[in-house]
Design an enzyme around this catalytic site. Structure first.
Site, mmCIF file in Angstrom:
data_model
loop_
_atom_site.group_PDB
_atom_site.id
_atom_site.type_symbol
_atom_site.label_atom_id
_atom_site.label_comp_id
_atom_site.label_asym_id
_atom_site.label_seq_id
_atom_site.Cartn_x
_atom_site.Cartn_y
_atom_site.Cartn_z
ATOM 1 N N ASP A 154 42.503 42.797 40.648
ATOM 2 C CA ASP A 154 43.809 42.717 41.313
ATOM 3 C C ASP A 154 44.832 41.936 40.498
ATOM 4 O OD1 ASP A 154 42.010 40.561 42.006
ATOM 5 O OD2 ASP A 154 43.504 39.847 43.435
ATOM 6 N N HIS A 155 44.403 41.406 39.353
ATOM 7 C CA HIS A 155 45.325 40.674 38.485
ATOM 8 C C HIS A 155 45.569 41.360 37.141
ATOM 9 C CE1 HIS A 155 45.498 36.844 40.870
ATOM 10 N NE2 HIS A 155 44.457 37.452 41.422
ATOM 11 N N HIS A 204 38.101 28.939 39.913
ATOM 12 C CA HIS A 204 37.843 30.196 40.608
ATOM 13 C C HIS A 204 36.392 30.607 40.344
ATOM 14 C CE1 HIS A 204 38.986 33.585 42.904
ATOM 15 N NE2 HIS A 204 39.117 34.449 41.911
ATOM 16 N N HIS A 226 43.239 35.361 35.170
ATOM 17 C CA HIS A 226 41.820 35.705 35.113
ATOM 18 C C HIS A 226 41.705 37.222 35.190
ATOM 19 C CE1 HIS A 226 42.668 35.615 39.418
ATOM 20 N NE2 HIS A 226 41.553 36.306 39.639
ATOM 21 N N HIS A 264 39.961 39.375 37.209
ATOM 22 C CA HIS A 264 39.658 40.170 38.389
ATOM 23 C C HIS A 264 40.663 41.320 38.491
ATOM 24 C CE1 HIS A 264 37.200 36.825 40.586
ATOM 25 N NE2 HIS A 264 36.488 37.489 39.695
#
EC number: 3.1.26.11
Length: 314
Positions: free
Chosen positions: A67-68, A141, A63, A65
């Site tokens: 931090d990914h 999520h 996904h 976001h």
């Protein structure tokens, strides 16, 4: 090395990095191929630090976001500086292509090597080769998200050389190869069928990476008999409500899911910063109920080999 499969945890923190944990990234190396699952900020430095090499052929994004994915622009630029010419594929949830393109183009440049972005839906076969597939499954999520499972094809059954040589009188040579390939051979006036000396097919390996998600039936199904399940465990059990509200999982919930799936090993990752230095707490909660061979909280730089399911057999 033939048959090698090794998983290296490059980033095991939740949304925010700590001094000990980088944001999400996992590298899987299978017989020379390298696959990167998620690419949080600083992933390229982790790859250097833990000597995984940069020669990844596919990046699998769960996904978008930060931090990914915030490590993607830097990694792509470094690959360009290293004169990469091989193509690179990025796989991400359907409907996120434009966002990824904007992230990649934020510096004003695109890589000079071929780069393709593939949009993936749950249930899609992302890669399909003669030896394995990588498939996407549904996750839950707070944004468009998917998980990934690498499934190896069944391997040939074991060849009973002792029986072939001593009972059937077949000397080592081309007839062995034919029988192991499933072809009958003529020997001493009769036809020897493959099943006389070749055992049943043996299962390959299964590795699952969930990304951020609440526990889902799809993840349970994808993880059936998994040799390694890498499941997020953002919170401890006393914050189960918070986990549900934010689209995450507790360590105990991850273990419960792993039990339902019959997973052999469970790696817990994506720890909230509130548990800095307390990973053993989450591990203990999962260990109390996990029924498989091993459960552990993954640490940055930790590398584990994934053996075949029957590796201990003789």
């Amino acid at each position: 090395m033939p048959d090698e499969m090794r998983v290296t945890f490059l980033g095991t923190s939740g949304a925010v990095p700590t001094t000990e944990r980088n944001p999400s990234a996992v590298l899987l190396r299978r017989e020379g191929e390298r696959f990167l699952f998620d690419c949080g900020e600083g992933t390229q430095r982790q790859m250097m630090r833990f000597s995984t090499g940069f020669d990844v052929s596919h990046i699998f994004v769960t996904h978008l976001h930060g931090d990914h994915v915030l490590g993607i622009p830097g990694l792509l630029q470094t690959l360009d500086f290293n004169d990469r010419t091989d193509p690179l594929a990025i796989h991400a949830p359907h409907g996120t292509r434009r966002q990824l393109e904007q992230l990649i183009e934020a510096t004003g440049e695109r890589p000079t090597y071929p780069l393709r972005i593939h949009q993936i839906r749950p249930g899609d076969t992302v890669l399909d080769t003669d030896e394995y597939t990588i498939e996407a499954f549904e996750t839950d999520h707070r944004t468009k998200s998917i998980g990934y499972v690498l499934v190896e094809n069944d391997r040939k059954g074991r060849f009973d050389r002792q029986k072939a040589e001593e009972e059937l009188g077949i000397s080592p040579g081309p007839k062995y190869s034919k029988l192991h390939a499933g072809e009958p051979v003529e020997h001493d006036g009769r036809t020897i069928q493959p099943e006389e000396v070749v055992g049943p097919p043996r299962p390959g390996r299964r590795v699952v990476y969930t990304g951020d998600t609440r526990p889902t039936a799809a993840a349970t199904e994808a993880s059936e008999d998994a040799d390694l399940l890498i499941h997020e465990a953002t919170f401890a059990e006393d914050r189960r409500d918070r986990a549900g509200q934010t689209g995450h999982t507790t360590a105990k919930q991850a273990a419960e899911l792993a039990n339902r799936a019959g997973a052999k090993r469970l790696a817990l990752t994506h720890l909230s910063t509130r548990y800095a230095g307390q990973g053993d707490r989450l591990e203990a909660e999962a260990s109390e109920i996990f029924e498989g061979e091993r459960v552990f909280v993954a640490e940055d730089g930790q590398a584990i080999d994934v053996p075949f399911p029957d590796a201990g057999e003789t």
